[in-house]
Design an enzyme around this catalytic site. Structure first.
Site, PDB file in Angstrom:
ATOM      1  N   CYS A  25      17.891  63.698  14.839  1.00  0.00           N
ATOM      2  CA  CYS A  25      17.915  64.932  15.621  1.00  0.00           C
ATOM      3  C   CYS A  25      19.291  65.559  15.468  1.00  0.00           C
ATOM      4  O   CYS A  25      20.303  64.863  15.552  1.00  0.00           O
ATOM      5  CB  CYS A  25      17.629  64.613  17.090  1.00  0.00           C
ATOM      6  N   LEU A  26      19.327  66.871  15.270  1.00  0.00           N
ATOM      7  CA  LEU A  26      20.610  67.550  15.094  1.00  0.00           C
ATOM      8  C   LEU A  26      21.471  67.466  16.353  1.00  0.00           C
ATOM      9  O   LEU A  26      22.687  67.621  16.276  1.00  0.00           O
ATOM     10  CB  LEU A  26      20.387  69.018  14.710  1.00  0.00           C
ATOM     11  N   GLN A  40      18.409  73.849  21.799  1.00  0.00           N
ATOM     12  CA  GLN A  40      19.499  73.184  21.074  1.00  0.00           C
ATOM     13  C   GLN A  40      20.663  74.120  20.785  1.00  0.00           C
ATOM     14  O   GLN A  40      21.764  73.649  20.488  1.00  0.00           O
ATOM     15  CB  GLN A  40      18.980  72.594  19.756  1.00  0.00           C
ATOM     16  N   GLY A  78      13.736  71.042  11.564  1.00  0.00           N
ATOM     17  CA  GLY A  78      13.267  71.833  12.690  1.00  0.00           C
ATOM     18  C   GLY A  78      14.398  72.067  13.670  1.00  0.00           C
ATOM     19  O   GLY A  78      15.444  71.400  13.622  1.00  0.00           O
ATOM     20  N   HIS A  85      11.872  69.082  22.781  1.00  0.00           N
ATOM     21  CA  HIS A  85      13.113  69.722  23.210  1.00  0.00           C
ATOM     22  C   HIS A  85      12.845  70.719  24.328  1.00  0.00           C
ATOM     23  O   HIS A  85      13.744  71.049  25.094  1.00  0.00           O
ATOM     24  CB  HIS A  85      13.788  70.440  22.053  1.00  0.00           C
ATOM     25  N   HIS A  98       8.364  66.327  17.838  1.00  0.00           N
ATOM     26  CA  HIS A  98       9.797  66.191  18.120  1.00  0.00           C
ATOM     27  C   HIS A  98      10.374  67.511  18.642  1.00  0.00           C
ATOM     28  O   HIS A  98      11.033  67.542  19.692  1.00  0.00           O
ATOM     29  CB  HIS A  98      10.539  65.752  16.844  1.00  0.00           C
ATOM     30  N   GLU A  99      10.117  68.599  17.913  1.00  0.00           N
ATOM     31  CA  GLU A  99      10.722  69.877  18.305  1.00  0.00           C
ATOM     32  C   GLU A  99      10.216  70.350  19.660  1.00  0.00           C
ATOM     33  O   GLU A  99      10.983  70.881  20.476  1.00  0.00           O
ATOM     34  CB  GLU A  99      10.483  70.950  17.233  1.00  0.00           C
TER      35      GLU A  99
HETATM   36 NI    NI Z   1      15.763  67.184  17.796  1.00  0.00          NI
END
Ligand code: NI
Length: 146
Positions: free
Chosen positions: A100-101, A51, A46, A146, A142-143
């Site tokens: 997480c990226l 981000q 995701g 953000h 999670h997404e």
């Molecule tokens: Ni993340």
């Protein structure tokens, strides 16, 4: 276009994102192309617009089947704009590990609702509403954080 993913410590990741007010625009389409390219490049499950430095309430997620991971849960490719999440009544909170990226190389044990209802809109402004559980519910929570 593959975009740079902001890393933890970048103030833009902490800013409150704005609602999308216009759907079906060239800007929104271009944002989603970049988000999909970036997520695919990094093999993410995701990605949220902040981000890549865009302070809008836009998230994408999706997990494909992969012969290398036979037990992996598939999640349909989804665009979710202006998301709202609510726990399904009576749901449990479950701890599990997340990556997480924006926090490369680290994983954290995060409590999440096991079952949620999420609502929002797709890129054309059509309503999206689903019940999700387990890994799918975790990815969405999670997404949207953000
Ligand atoms: Ni993340």
């Amino acid at each position: 276009m593959i975009r740079e993913v902001l890393r933890m410590g970048d103030a833009r990741l902490l800013a409150k994102s704005q609602h999308v007010t216009q759907f079906g625009t060239g800007e929104l389409d271009a944002l989603l192309v970049d988000m999909r390219d970036t997520m695919a490049h990094l093999n993410g499950a995701g990605l949220a617009a902040p981000q890549i430095g865009v302070p809008l309430r836009v998230v994408i997620f999706g997990v494909h089947a992969n012969p290398a991971f036979p037990g992996r849960i598939e999640i349909a490719e989804t665009v979710l704009i202006n998301p709202v999440i609510e726990p399904v009544e009576g749901t449990l909170t479950v701890d599990d590990w997340e990556g997480c990226l924006s926090v490369p190389g680290l994983r954290g044990l995060v409590p999440r609702h096991e079952r949620i209802r999420y609502r929002g809109f797709d890129e054309a402004g059509n309503p999206v509403e689903r019940i999700a559980e387990g890994f799918h519910a975790r990815v969405v929570q999670h997404e949207c954080d953000h």
